[in-house]
Design an enzyme around this catalytic site. Structure first.
Site, PDB file in Angstrom:
ATOM      1  N   ASP A 518     -34.772 -12.783 -50.674  1.00 38.43           N
ATOM      2  CA  ASP A 518     -36.235 -12.831 -50.677  1.00 38.43           C
ATOM      3  C   ASP A 518     -36.725 -13.810 -51.743  1.00 38.43           C
ATOM      4  OD1 ASP A 518     -39.005 -11.525 -51.845  1.00 38.43           O
ATOM      5  OD2 ASP A 518     -38.825 -11.332 -49.669  1.00 38.43           O
ATOM      6  N   TYR A 523     -42.494 -18.332 -57.339  1.00 38.12           N
ATOM      7  CA  TYR A 523     -41.452 -17.944 -58.286  1.00 38.12           C
ATOM      8  C   TYR A 523     -40.870 -19.148 -59.018  1.00 38.12           C
ATOM      9  CZ  TYR A 523     -41.410 -13.580 -55.573  1.00 38.12           C
ATOM     10  OH  TYR A 523     -41.763 -12.426 -54.925  1.00 38.12           O
ATOM     11  N   LYS A 552     -42.724 -17.019 -49.105  1.00 35.86           N
ATOM     12  CA  LYS A 552     -44.122 -16.582 -49.058  1.00 35.86           C
ATOM     13  C   LYS A 552     -45.076 -17.741 -49.319  1.00 35.86           C
ATOM     14  CE  LYS A 552     -42.513 -12.217 -50.966  1.00 35.86           C
ATOM     15  NZ  LYS A 552     -41.244 -12.747 -51.494  1.00 35.86           N
ATOM     16  N   HIS A 585     -48.601 -14.216 -49.041  1.00 35.63           N
ATOM     17  CA  HIS A 585     -48.245 -13.476 -50.250  1.00 35.63           C
ATOM     18  C   HIS A 585     -49.316 -12.459 -50.657  1.00 35.63           C
ATOM     19  CE1 HIS A 585     -45.500 -14.145 -53.982  1.00 35.63           C
ATOM     20  NE2 HIS A 585     -45.817 -12.872 -53.860  1.00 35.63           N
TER      21      HIS A 585
END
Length: 783
Positions: A518, A523, A552, A585
């Protein structure tokens, strides 16, 4: 020199009645509190030096600036103060109309509306109560031409050395470096930590001061936080809460004191006194302590005007300075490396958003000041690689008198050159400034905190837990989504897996059996995830078709013209031709207004186009309420396959799971361990899930780790689950959950934990201008 502000009752420890008391009476009253108690001698915590000749950068790095230091004679210190100056001179030089902050000693309250002329009149007249000037900052007054801080302070301070000259020229910088304190006999400033955990220099020109000093261990800072948040704070004398931890220091005229970051201290004035001093940011060595205080201020809800100004900006400019100096092969001590690691974690979090427009501009300025850096993502990636090189350097270790090793190596720009991992808009999104500490909103769980116990006897596979299965059948280890795709139920989360660790984590996970990874653009580590995947494919460990990869769409890319650009960037970073699952997201865009703009309908139609083009096999949402998903039925052509949300025993969301099941939408659990490493960042003060007595009891009875029973509970509910870890042993332990089941009684215990509370409350998305003015607007009061 600024103390943290908090609401106080008007009761003091000596039982004083607020009102008109002579300075001499006030002194004796405080004396009854302070003199009647036993404190450790100053020598137990303070180091004394005869003069300033040895107080150098080398000395500071050797000692780590961990202990308060008294310089008995300022010769050689580089300190400049007028030889003869008193309060009347200060009034004349600065100007009678200049405002000052005055504190009433009896109840520690502030008096409004005072000017420096008023203070001069008070000082020269008979006094009916003891008052104290706590913050006359004079850096932009004529007095600043007559006072110069110690050379060590000027060489260390990030405000002097890292803050851009063009911003200083506009007076856009933290004006905290020069204070004049004018205190009458009997004045007392209660125990406090200087704002932002900054260090302080303090020179007594006239009179004397008595300091009461408490070293900042975690336990003592925790006690301090409880004390300042206690409505009955004034019924407790802080040293009583930390027995045998307070030392007394008497400082005389002509002496200089340096108080390191985060030290808790109180100050008593036995005679009328005049002091010059200032706050400074001393660099990396004590930065972890500074960040701890910053977090404390967030949790205690200290008002913004009473915090260190431009704190976040200063941290980014300090990081830029660290990279600049590294080009000259400047070595780092062990404490400095630790501070750099803490700083990078904080900057990663801040870069996600929740900052003011000015702070975002400062971050962009810090980033683009570095070679090969076009965005904050480039900048942070470069800094991460610096830390990795520091940690892994095989250069000869030089013994440090302070006890820490010093590593030295030659910095090479080409080593740190990186490809952008996220657009600046994705990293520096538009959000409201209400965020306490912008933080890890997904998959930031730390796995089992203990080593796995001996393997227990396995039981028969469990029956279907009856949770959020999208279609009638759940196959072993996978869930069949509403479009027929089979998604592995157990995945590896990659949020907050830093550069250098995420590649190893993904590789280790796939090698031990994980088939679900994931990710998310925000990130900032998808390039390294892609490197891991490429290595696994090249080694023949797995093929592309063996893996399920999720990513996402970030908030700033919701416009129809941006959605495909965003997925193309993610695919390029991951080195893939398609995604198995692509999620929206958040139902958030960062654009203020009564209605969400662009609307989810526009975004979702663009997501459906990605399926049509073969760039994504499945699409879904994350952090969506049931009401928001139901609203999508009006326009969806392809329904969401998955809704990824926060789920764990302290936030079960039973109604959301059932509602999604009714709609054919599978539910994935993030933060299944309760985000144990993010409680401070989220401002969550409740009980830690992994330390909850019910959870500990279940783990003991099941002969499993805490993480294992929490993951198994999530799987037995019918949800997929995304634990995160970068530790290979924990990654393997977390995967060892598919061939045993929880006893129904133990499952029921975990399903009854109370009270229910979100870890990720979403307060940082609220804005008085909309579209989400309240948490009820954001979550639609789900569960």
């Amino acid at each position: 020199m600024e103390r943290s502000k908090r609401k106080r009752s008007r009761v003091d420890y000596a039982g004083l009645e607020s009102g008109d008391l002579a300075g001499e009476e006030m002194e004796s009253k405080w004396g009854s509190v302070l003199e009647g108690r036993s404190f450790s001698p100053a020598s137990s915590v303070v180091q004394f030096v005869e003069n300033g000749h040895g107080v150098s950068i080398e000395w500071a790095r050797r000692t780590g600036l961990r202990r308060p230091t008294v310089i008995k004679d300022c010769a050689g210190l580089g300190l400049e103060v007028p030889k003869r100056i008193d309060v009347k001179d200060v009034v004349r030089i600065v100007g009678e109309s200049h405002p000052v902050a005055v504190m009433r000693v009896a109840d520690q309250s502030e008096l409004s509306g005072w000017s420096l002329g008023d203070w001069g009149d008070y000082w020269g007249s008979p006094r009916r109560e003891a008052l104290n000037v706590i913050s006359l900052e004079f850096s932009r007054t004529p007095l600043a031409q007559k006072v110069r801080s110690p050379d060590l302070v000027r060489r260390l301070d990030w405000i002097d050395n890292a803050w851009p000259h063009e911003l200083r020229a506009k007076s856009e910088y933290p004006q905290t470096q020069y204070y004049c304190l004018m205190s009458t006999a009997g004045s007392y400033t209660d125990f406090h930590v200087d704002f932002g955990g900054t260090a302080v220099w303090y020179h007594v020109v006239r009179g004397a001061k008595t300091f009461f000093l408490v070293a900042p261990t975690k336990e003592r800072l925790d006690a301090y936080e409880r004390w300042i948040c206690d409505s009955d704070q004034d019924k407790h004398f802080f040293p009583d809460l930390v027995p045998d931890a307070t030392a007394r220091l008497d400082l005389r005229a002509g002496q200089t004191l340096i108080i390191p970051s985060a030290w808790i201290h109180a100050v008593h004035t036995p005679v009328d006194s005049l002091v010059f001093g200032g706050n400074f940011l001393p660099g990396l060595a004590t930065l972890r302590d500074q960040l701890a205080v910053h977090g404390l201020e967030q949790r205690a809800r200290i008002q913004q005007q009473f915090r260190f100004p431009f704190f976040t900006s200063a941290m980014f400019f300090g990081l830029a300075l660290t990279l600049e100096r590294d080009r000259d092969a400047d070595p780092l001590t062990a404490s400095e490396r630790d501070g750099l690691a803490a700083l990078l974690d904080a900057c990663d979090t801040w870069a996600l958003g929740g900052l003011s427009e000015k702070a975002r501009a400062h971050i962009r300025l810090a980033a683009t000041s570095q070679p090969d850096c076009e965005t904050p993502a480039d900048f942070l990636s470069k800094a991460r690689r610096l830390l990795l090189l520091r940690s892994n350097s095989k250069s000869k270790s030089l013994s440090s008198p302070g006890g820490g090793a010093r590593l030295k190596f030659k910095f090479q720009d080409k080593t740190l050159a990186t490809t952008t991992t996220a657009s600046s808009e994705a990293v520096l999104l538009r959000t409201t400034p209400k965020l306490k500490i912008p933080a890890a909103w997904l998959e930031d769980d730390t796995a089992a905190t203990q080593d796995p116990p001996p393997v227990a006897t396995t039981q028969d596979p469990p029956p279907d837990g009856g949770g959020g299965v999208a279609v009638a059948e759940m196959e072993r280890g996978v869930v069949v989504l509403n479009n027929g795709e089979k998604m592995p139920l157990l995945g590896l989360g990659t949020w907050k897996s830093s550069d250098g660790s995420v590649k190893a984590a993904v590789t280790s996970a796939v090698e031990c059996g994980y088939r679900h990874i994931d990710c998310a653009a925000i990130y900032g580590n998808e390039i390294e995830v892609g490197e891991a995947l490429s290595g696994l494919f090249a080694a023949g460990t797995v093929s592309r078709s063996d893996l399920w990869v999720t990513s996402k769409l970030w908030n700033s890319m919701h416009a129809s013209a941006d959605v495909e650009k965003a997925v193309d960037k993610t695919l390029a970073d991951l080195g893939l031709d398609y995604l198995d699952l692509y999620l929206v997201h958040w139902p958030v865009t960062g654009v203020k207004g009564e209605r969400l703009s662009p609307p989810i309908e526009e975004t979702w139609k663009a997501m459906e186009t990605l399926v049509d083009k073969g760039k994504c096999k499945s699409i879904g949402v994350s952090n969506f309420s049931l009401k928001k998903i139901v609203a999508m039925k009006e326009y969806w052509r392809i329904p969401p396959a998955v809704n990824q949300v926060e789920l764990h025993p302290l936030w079960r969301q039973d109604g959301l799971i059932q509602g999604c099941k009714d709609l054919g939408v599978h539910v994935t659990a993030y933060s299944p361990l309760g985000s144990p490493d993010s409680a401070d960042m989220f401002g969550h003060s409740g009980r830690s899930l992994m330390k909850h007595p019910v959870v500990l009891d279940v783990a003991e009875k099941a002969s499993k780790t805490v993480a294992q029973v929490l993951i198994k509970w999530a799987l037995d509910r019918g949800t997929s689950v995304l634990p995160k870890s970068s530790n290979p042993d924990r990654i393997r332990a977390n995967f060892d959950v598919q061939d045993w089941c929880l006893d129904p009684d133990l499952f029921a215990k975990l399903s009854a934990v109370e009270p229910q509370s979100r870890m990720l409350h979403g307060e940082f998305w609220l804005n008085p201008s909309g579209p989400y003015k309240t948490l009820a607007d954001l979550w639609d009061d789900d569960d």
